[in-house]
Design an enzyme around this catalytic site. Sequence first.
Site, PDB file in Angstrom:
ATOM      1  N   ARG A 147      50.995   8.432  23.700  1.00 50.52           N
ATOM      2  CA  ARG A 147      51.779   7.197  23.875  1.00 50.52           C
ATOM      3  C   ARG A 147      51.905   6.443  22.551  1.00 50.52           C
ATOM      4  O   ARG A 147      52.795   5.605  22.411  1.00 50.52           O
ATOM      5  CB  ARG A 147      51.125   6.301  24.926  1.00 50.52           C
ATOM      6  CG  ARG A 147      51.088   6.902  26.320  1.00 50.52           C
ATOM      7  CD  ARG A 147      50.151   6.109  27.233  1.00 50.52           C
ATOM      8  NE  ARG A 147      50.644   4.757  27.481  1.00 50.52           N
ATOM      9  CZ  ARG A 147      49.907   3.800  28.051  1.00 50.52           C
ATOM     10  NH1 ARG A 147      48.641   4.047  28.396  1.00 50.52           N
ATOM     11  NH2 ARG A 147      50.419   2.606  28.261  1.00 50.52           N
ATOM     12  N   HIS A 190      41.674   1.327  33.040  1.00 49.02           N
ATOM     13  CA  HIS A 190      42.043   1.373  34.450  1.00 49.02           C
ATOM     14  C   HIS A 190      40.809   1.584  35.333  1.00 49.02           C
ATOM     15  O   HIS A 190      40.760   1.089  36.458  1.00 49.02           O
ATOM     16  CB  HIS A 190      43.040   2.511  34.707  1.00 49.02           C
ATOM     17  CG  HIS A 190      44.376   2.298  34.089  1.00 49.02           C
ATOM     18  ND1 HIS A 190      44.642   2.626  32.783  1.00 49.02           N
ATOM     19  CD2 HIS A 190      45.521   1.777  34.598  1.00 49.02           C
ATOM     20  CE1 HIS A 190      45.900   2.331  32.510  1.00 49.02           C
ATOM     21  NE2 HIS A 190      46.458   1.810  33.587  1.00 49.02           N
ATOM     22  N   ASP A 260      47.426  -7.676  30.979  1.00 49.43           N
ATOM     23  CA  ASP A 260      47.490  -6.366  31.616  1.00 49.43           C
ATOM     24  C   ASP A 260      47.102  -6.555  33.083  1.00 49.43           C
ATOM     25  O   ASP A 260      46.682  -7.635  33.517  1.00 49.43           O
ATOM     26  CB  ASP A 260      46.560  -5.380  30.896  1.00 49.43           C
ATOM     27  CG  ASP A 260      47.036  -3.933  31.018  1.00 49.43           C
ATOM     28  OD1 ASP A 260      47.848  -3.648  31.917  1.00 49.43           O
ATOM     29  OD2 ASP A 260      46.594  -3.092  30.219  1.00 49.43           O
TER      30      ASP A 260
END
Length: 361
Positions: A147, A190, A260
Amino acid sequence: MTPHAPLVIDVAGIRLTDADRARLSHPLVGGVILFSRNWRDRAQLTALCRQIKRVRRDLLICVDHEGGRVQRFRTDGFTPLPPMRDFGRLWREAPETRPGEAALAACNAATAAGYVLGAELRACGVDLSLTPVLDLDHGRSDVIGDRAFDGDPRVVTLLAQALAHGLRLAGMAHCGKHFPGHGWAKADSHVDLPVDERPLQTILTEDAAPYGWLSAALAAVMPAHVVYPQVDARPAGFSRRWLRDILRDRLGFTGAVLSDDLSMAGARVLDGRPVTPTEAALAALDAGCDLVLLCNQSTVADGAPIDDLIDGLSRAVIEGRWAPNETAEARRRALLPTGPALDWEALMTEPRYVHALELLP
């Protein structure tokens, strides 16, 4: 006009339910973030975005649509975009007869990718993609990995600026992430709370450098759910030192700060204790976030976590524990597109779009 609508929430499926509409109509809700479950085809996505805008025209419709493995819509005409690492490789590997030609070709390709990305989303009614990734590829973080454009902050800065320019040509703003950098910490925020043990000066010189170099151009920034213990015991997204002292005062950033996802593991513990989404949202807003995201909760217990957050923030306003911020609201509204978008059929024959497709690596 609401004085401040900081909450960005998700919706359950491919069309709005009555519960979705009720949540989106709340004055503290300022946006929607879409996921793959909200996608069937272009016609359905366009209809869903229209439904959202009928609830409130000022709602900001967002999506994580970077290219590579983070691209929510991939079929029915959407262009499969390359991972950002491909632009870094083009910078380093493209043939050149004069020094710098490969870098210029890579920047041109990144601009083309930004235009394709933004124009296709806008043709379906999406307002904002949460891209580009400004993290450096240190070869340590699997969740970042390809990414990232590159491991050199100078290369990352110029390619990200080019991508953002392409988005702007399509009438779309952008969001650099994950401040001050997620590329060194190995853990995935996450499912865990990553830690980056490096000193502040190292982070500022390397990972955070693109934010300073792009401070006059960035429309929005998303901080990382990463702890940098030599700077602050809290993750960056909940740290006044990172968001106010460093990002705004030291680096000069003036755009919007979006948290986030508050449902991620990296946002569930603050100061050594578990926190609710409301507590996390209040901490993020107090630290300097203008918008806070709570994702993938509309399908959990009929959306009870979203309802709890809306109720919790409403109580905080009534009790004087949080006050709406008109400056933050202006920053949110600045992320909305200001001009009309080409519809899909017109876009397919638009010369800039056709040429941009030819430039993709």
